[in-house]
Motif scaffolding. Sequence first.
Motif, mmCIF file in Angstrom:
data_model
loop_
_atom_site.group_PDB
_atom_site.id
_atom_site.type_symbol
_atom_site.label_atom_id
_atom_site.label_comp_id
_atom_site.label_asym_id
_atom_site.label_seq_id
_atom_site.Cartn_x
_atom_site.Cartn_y
_atom_site.Cartn_z
ATOM 1 N N GLU A 1 0.709 -1.273 0.118
ATOM 2 C CA GLU A 1 0.088 0.096 -0.010
ATOM 3 C C GLU A 1 0.737 1.231 0.238
ATOM 4 O OE1 GLU A 1 -0.647 -2.545 2.509
ATOM 5 O OE2 GLU A 1 -2.129 -3.321 1.453
ATOM 6 N N SER A 2 1.957 1.431 0.823
ATOM 7 C CA SER A 2 2.920 2.312 0.888
ATOM 8 C C SER A 2 3.383 2.734 -0.577
ATOM 9 C CB SER A 2 3.777 2.252 1.980
ATOM 10 O OG SER A 2 4.863 1.332 1.714
ATOM 11 N N GLU B 1 0.983 4.168 -2.941
ATOM 12 C CA GLU B 1 0.771 5.676 -2.625
ATOM 13 C C GLU B 1 1.906 6.447 -2.863
ATOM 14 O OE1 GLU B 1 0.126 5.976 1.553
ATOM 15 O OE2 GLU B 1 -1.731 4.605 1.693
ATOM 16 N N LYS C 1 1.662 9.367 -5.887
ATOM 17 C CA LYS C 1 2.020 10.724 -5.375
ATOM 18 C C LYS C 1 3.124 11.178 -6.648
ATOM 19 C CE LYS C 1 4.098 13.268 -1.753
ATOM 20 N NZ LYS C 1 4.773 13.446 -0.227
#
Length: 176
Positions: free
Chosen positions: A41-42, A45, A49
Motif C-alpha cells: 500500500e505504501s 501511494e 504521489k
Amino acid sequence: MSKSLQDQLLALGVTNKKKAKQAKHQQRVESKQPKGPGIQESLQEAQQKARDEKKTRDQVLAFEREAKRLKAEKLAQVRDMVKSNVIDRGPEAGRVDFRFPYGKKIRPFPVSADVRDRLARGMIGLIELDGAICIVSRDILERCIERLEGQEIFSHLAKLEEQDDDYPQIPDDLDW
C-alpha cells in the motif's frame, strides 16, 4: 524479586495457565503485525504521489511553453506588420533630428522635415524591433502595441494633434 502480574494472578487463582498462555500468544501475534499500512500500500501511494507530481509539473511546463510560443508568434506578427508598412526616413541630405525620450535620455533620430512634422503631430510613430527603430503609421503602431501587450518593447507615439481649421483666423492687430 517480584513476580510478574501474570504469576501473581495465577497464584491468586483469578486465571489459569491455559488463559495466560493464550493471552501471551495473542500479545505476541499482535506485536508482529505491522502497525501502519503494508509495504504494498505504501509503495502504491508513493507511486501515485509521484505520478500526480509529474502530471502537475508537466502541465506547468506545457503552460509555460505555450505562453512562450504565443509570445514569439505575436512578435513575429508585429515584425511582419512593421516590415511591410515601414515609412522611409527621407533623403539623407535633408535630414533633421527628431528628438524623443528613450528611457531616461532624449535621443535624436535623423529624419526628413516632413516626417519630423508628422511624428510631432502623432500621425506616425516609432517602434524598436530587433535593435532597429522603424517609422510606421499610427494605426499600425497601435495594432503592434495591442499585440505586444505585456511585453517590453519601445514605442513612441505623440498625442494626435487636432487641426485648428474650424477656428476663425486671429487678426494680427488684435491687442490682448
